[in-house]
Design a protein around this motif. Structure first.
Motif, mmCIF file in Angstrom:
data_model
loop_
_atom_site.group_PDB
_atom_site.id
_atom_site.type_symbol
_atom_site.label_atom_id
_atom_site.label_comp_id
_atom_site.label_asym_id
_atom_site.label_seq_id
_atom_site.Cartn_x
_atom_site.Cartn_y
_atom_site.Cartn_z
ATOM 1 N N LYS A 84 23.515 -51.250 68.995
ATOM 2 C CA LYS A 84 22.361 -51.922 69.610
ATOM 3 C C LYS A 84 21.473 -52.538 68.534
ATOM 4 O O LYS A 84 20.907 -53.608 68.726
ATOM 5 N N LEU A 85 21.361 -51.842 67.388
ATOM 6 C CA LEU A 85 20.554 -52.396 66.289
ATOM 7 C C LEU A 85 21.265 -53.597 65.666
ATOM 8 O O LEU A 85 20.627 -54.564 65.246
ATOM 9 N N GLN A 136 23.207 -55.615 67.327
ATOM 10 C CA GLN A 136 23.038 -56.711 68.292
ATOM 11 C C GLN A 136 21.640 -57.330 68.162
ATOM 12 O O GLN A 136 21.483 -58.556 68.196
ATOM 13 N N MET A 137 20.635 -56.452 67.987
ATOM 14 C CA MET A 137 19.266 -56.934 67.801
ATOM 15 C C MET A 137 19.197 -57.815 66.539
ATOM 16 O O MET A 137 18.607 -58.895 66.555
ATOM 17 N N SER A 138 19.852 -57.340 65.468
ATOM 18 C CA SER A 138 19.850 -58.098 64.205
ATOM 19 C C SER A 138 20.488 -59.470 64.404
ATOM 20 O O SER A 138 20.034 -60.461 63.838
ATOM 21 N N VAL A 182 19.110 -62.046 61.572
ATOM 22 C CA VAL A 182 18.744 -61.361 60.315
ATOM 23 C C VAL A 182 19.877 -61.590 59.309
ATOM 24 O O VAL A 182 21.048 -61.333 59.640
ATOM 25 N N VAL A 231 20.053 -58.670 54.231
ATOM 26 C CA VAL A 231 18.959 -57.812 54.720
ATOM 27 C C VAL A 231 19.521 -56.695 55.601
ATOM 28 O O VAL A 231 19.103 -55.536 55.514
ATOM 29 N N GLN A 232 20.506 -57.043 56.420
ATOM 30 C CA GLN A 232 21.135 -56.020 57.270
ATOM 31 C C GLN A 232 21.764 -54.924 56.402
ATOM 32 O O GLN A 232 21.662 -53.737 56.718
ATOM 33 N N LYS A 273 18.734 -52.963 54.635
ATOM 34 C CA LYS A 273 17.745 -52.295 55.505
ATOM 35 C C LYS A 273 18.360 -51.515 56.668
ATOM 36 O O LYS A 273 17.691 -50.666 57.253
ATOM 37 N N LEU A 274 19.602 -51.843 57.019
ATOM 38 C CA LEU A 274 20.202 -51.157 58.168
ATOM 39 C C LEU A 274 21.438 -50.341 57.769
ATOM 40 O O LEU A 274 21.471 -49.125 57.985
ATOM 41 N N PRO A 306 20.703 -47.497 54.608
ATOM 42 C CA PRO A 306 19.950 -46.303 55.025
ATOM 43 C C PRO A 306 20.674 -45.459 56.085
ATOM 44 O O PRO A 306 20.509 -44.252 56.130
ATOM 45 N N THR A 307 21.484 -46.102 56.933
ATOM 46 C CA THR A 307 22.204 -45.339 57.954
ATOM 47 C C THR A 307 23.372 -44.570 57.335
ATOM 48 O O THR A 307 23.615 -43.414 57.677
ATOM 49 N N LYS A 321 14.260 -39.861 57.064
ATOM 50 C CA LYS A 321 14.589 -40.923 58.007
ATOM 51 C C LYS A 321 13.963 -40.649 59.364
ATOM 52 O O LYS A 321 13.502 -41.526 60.053
ATOM 53 N N LYS A 322 13.972 -39.328 59.725
ATOM 54 C CA LYS A 322 13.394 -38.960 61.023
ATOM 55 C C LYS A 322 11.884 -39.058 60.981
ATOM 56 O O LYS A 322 11.239 -39.298 61.951
ATOM 57 N N PHE A 364 14.699 -56.199 74.329
ATOM 58 C CA PHE A 364 15.757 -55.527 75.079
ATOM 59 C C PHE A 364 15.158 -54.458 76.003
ATOM 60 O O PHE A 364 13.955 -54.198 75.963
ATOM 61 N N ARG A 375 14.743 -50.781 70.444
ATOM 62 C CA ARG A 375 15.677 -51.115 69.349
ATOM 63 C C ARG A 375 14.950 -51.356 68.030
ATOM 64 O O ARG A 375 15.109 -52.415 67.393
ATOM 65 N N LEU A 393 14.213 -50.100 64.082
ATOM 66 C CA LEU A 393 14.908 -49.358 63.034
ATOM 67 C C LEU A 393 14.108 -48.087 62.744
ATOM 68 O O LEU A 393 12.941 -48.171 62.362
ATOM 69 N N PHE A 431 14.052 -45.825 60.460
ATOM 70 C CA PHE A 431 13.618 -45.464 59.109
ATOM 71 C C PHE A 431 12.695 -46.505 58.494
ATOM 72 O O PHE A 431 12.400 -46.457 57.313
ATOM 73 N N TYR A 464 11.565 -57.054 58.875
ATOM 74 C CA TYR A 464 13.030 -57.087 58.997
ATOM 75 C C TYR A 464 13.519 -58.383 59.660
ATOM 76 O O TYR A 464 14.573 -58.900 59.313
ATOM 77 N N ASP A 479 9.397 -43.145 65.684
ATOM 78 C CA ASP A 479 9.484 -41.876 66.409
ATOM 79 C C ASP A 479 8.138 -41.162 66.555
ATOM 80 O O ASP A 479 8.049 -40.134 67.222
#
Lengths: 252, 216
Positions: free
Chosen positions: A151-152, A154-156, A161, A165-166, A169-170, A173-174, A251-252, B66, B70, B72, B74, B83, B109
Motif C-alpha cells: 500500500k505504501l 502504491q501511494m509512492s 516519488v 527517495v523510495q 526513505k521506504l 528503513p523497512t 521505528k514504532k 486512500f 498510508r 510512512l 518511521f 517524502y 502512530d
C-alpha cells in the motif's frame, strides 16, 4: 523504566541459563570421574583466561575472524545483489531457484574435502562459510524486501516519488532491522562453521588448528577454545539482534 | 477532463469503453455499490493500473487520499510530506490549512485515525496538484469526525479549487461536497447530474434520485 526492567529480567534469565549449564557440567564431571574424557570446570576456566595472555591465541583468533568476515562480506554483497534482482525480475528468481536449492541442500563440510583439492587450507574455510551463509542471507534479504508494504508502494507510485527517495526513505528503513538481525545470525553461524572447517582442513594459524593441537593431550584447553568459539558467536549474534530490535522500537 | 477507458481484470471486464467528463475545478462525486469499479477508476486516473483508452487532461501531478492514511510509520508528519517532494513553505501552508501544525514533529502512530487522515489530506494538497483523487477517505471514521473532516476538505478545496474526483458510498457525504454526482453501475454511468452542495444528511430531491439510481 519498563525497558530497563525487561532488560534486567532478560539478563538474569541468561545468567540462569549459564548457571544451569555449569551445574550440568560439574555434575557430569563427578559422574564421569576421568579428566581425560571430561576436564573439570575450574581447570577449563583457568585455561580460558590463560588464553587471553597467549599471543598465538590472539593471532589465531584474528585469522579466524578475518576468514569469517571475508566469507560474510562476500555472501552479503552477493545475497543483496541477487535478492534485489529476484525482487525486480520474477524470471530471474525462477531461474535462480534450482541453484539456491542445490546450495541449501549441500553438505558443506563434506564439500570441504573437494574444495581442499582445488584450493588450500587457508581459503577452503572461507568458501565453506560462504556456501552456507549465502543462501541464508539471500532468503532473508528477499523476504525482507518482499515485506515492504504494498500500500505504501502504491501511494509512492501515485505521488510519483522518485525511486532513489523510495529506496532511502521506504525500502531501507523497512528492510534494515530484519537484515541486521539476519547478519547477526549469519555471523554467529559463520564463526561456528569457519572454526569447524578450520579443524577439518587443519588451517594454519587458526582457532581450528589450535583445537586440533589441543586434542588428546590438553583437553581443558580444547574445551576453553570451544567456549571461545561459542562466546564469540553468541556475542556477535546478540549484538546485532539488539541493534535490530532497537531500530524496530525506534521505528514504532 | 474527458476519459474513455476499457479495463479488464483477467476475464472480468470492469469498464468497456466507459466515457466520462470531469469538469475542471469542480468536485465530482462517484457513487455506486461495492465492486462497480469506483476505486479502479481512480487508479486509472492516477496511473496506478494499466488500461486501454485515453484520458484527456493533466494526470501527471495528482494528490491521492486512500481509504487508509498510508503514512510512512518511521517518518514524522512533516517528513511524510517531504517524502512526496514538498518544501518547508508548502508543508507549513498545508499543515496550517488542515489545522495540524502541532503534529508536525509527531510520528503517525501517536496520532488518532482522524488525525492521520488529516495528515493524508495535507499530503494530497501540499504540492497543490491540479487533480485530487479521494477514495472513500472518511469511510472508517465516526460521524462527528467525518463532519469535521468534510469541513476541513471544503476549506482546502476552496483554497485553490482543484479538480476533485471523490469516490464514496455515502450519499450524504457526496451531496454535501459534490457539485456533480455520478452513479456507476455495471461499468456505466447510470446517473449524472449537477447539484448544489447541501448540509450533511439533508433530505433533498437529488438524494431521492441518487438513491433510486443506486438501488434500481
Amino acid at each position: 523504566m519498563l525497558l530497563k526492567k525487561l532488560l534486567g529480567k532478560h539478563i538474569l534469565l541468561m545468567i540462569g541459563g549459564v548457571a544451569l549449564l555449569t551445574a550440568v557440567w560439574i555434575v557430569a564431571y563427578f559422574c564421569v570421574g576421568n579428566d581425560l574424557l571430561l576436564p573439570s570446570f575450574g581447570e577449563t576456566v583457568k585455561d580460558f583466561f590463560l588464553l587471553w595472555i597467549d599471543g598465538a591465541f590472539w593471532s589465531a583468533l584474528g585469522v579466524t575472524l578475518l576468514r569469517v568476515l571475508s566469507a560474510f562480506v562476500l555472501s552479503f554483497a552477493l545475497a543483496v545483489l541477487t535478492a534485489v534482482l529476484s525482487y525486480l525480475y520474477p524470471s530471474f528468481r525462477a531461474f535462480f531457484a534450482p541453484i539456491l536449492a542445490v546450495l541449501r541442500s549441500m553438505p558443506v563440510l563434506a564439500v570441504l574435502l573437494i574444495i581442499l583439492v582445488w584450493t588450500n587450507d587457508g581459503v577452503a574455510p572461507v568458501i565453506v562459510a560462504f556456501l552456507s551463509l549465502y543462501p541464508i542471507l539471500y532468503t532473508q534479504t528477499l523476504t525482507a524486501i518482499c515485506g515492504v508494504d504494498n500500500k505504501l508502494l502504491q501511494m509512492s507510485k501515485a505521488y510519483r516519488v522518485p525511486m532513489s527517495v523510495q529506496i532511502t526513505k521506504l525500502y531501507i528503513p523497512t528492510v534494515a532491522p530484519a537484515l541486521i538481525k539476519a547478519c547477526g545470525l549469519a555471523l554467529g553461524f559463520g564463526v561456528k562453521l569457519t572454526v569447524s572447517a578450520e579443524v577439518l582442513a587443519r588451517s594454519k594459524h587458526s582457532l581450528g588448528v589450535l583445537m586440533q593441537d589441543a586434542r588428546g593431550f590438553d583437553l581443558p584447553q580444547l574445551f576453553a577454545l570451544v567456549i571461545v568459539a561459542c562466546v564469540l558467536g553468541f556475542v556477535i549474534e546478540y549484538a546485532f539482534v539488539c541493534v535490530a530490535e532497537r531500530m524496530q522500537r525506534g521505528k514504532k | 477532463m474527458k476519459l474513455c477507458i476499457t479495463k479488464r481484470y483477467r476475464e472480468k471486464c470492469v469498464f468497456d469503453g466507459f466515457a466520462l467528463e470531469i469538469p475542471d475545478g469542480e468536485v465530482t462525486c462517484i457513487l455506486g455499490a461495492s465492486g462497480v469499479g469506483k476505486t479502479t477508476l481512480l487508479h486509472c486516473l492516477a496511473g496506478l493500473t494499466p488500461f486501454e483508452g485515453e484520458i484527456d487532461g493533466k494526470t501527471e501531478n495528482v494528490g491521492f487520499v486512500f481509504q487508509e492514511p498510508r503514512l510512512l510509520p518511521f517518518l514524522t508528519v512533516e517528513e511524510n510530506l517531504t517524502y512526496v517532494g514538498a518544501n518547508e513553505d508548502e508543508i507549513r501552508t498545508a499543515l496550517e490549512t488542515l489545522e495540524i501544525s502541532a503534529y508536525a514533529k509527531r510520528y503517525p502512530d501517536t496520532l488518532s485515525g482522524g488525525e492521520q487522515q488529516r495528515v493524508a489530506l495535507a499530503r494530497a494538497i501540499v504540492k497543490k496538484p491540479p487533480l485530487l483523487l479521494l477514495d472513500e477517505p472518511f469511510s472508517s471514521l465516526d460521524l462527528p469526525l467525518k463532519l469535521r473532516l468534510l469541513s476541513a476538505f471544503k476549506t482546502l478545496y476552496q483554497s485553490y479549487t482543484p479538480t476533485v474526483v471523490f469516490v464514496t458510498h455515502d450519499i450524504d457525504e457526496a451531496l454535501s461536497i459534490g457539485q456533480r454526482i455520478v452513479v456507476l453501475k455495471d461499468g456505466k454511468a447510470v446517473y449524472s447530474a449537477r447539484v448544489t452542495p447541501c448540509t450533511y444528511g439533508e433530505n433533498t430531491t437529488e438524494k431521492q434520485s441518487v438513491l433510486q439510481a443506486i438501488t434500481q
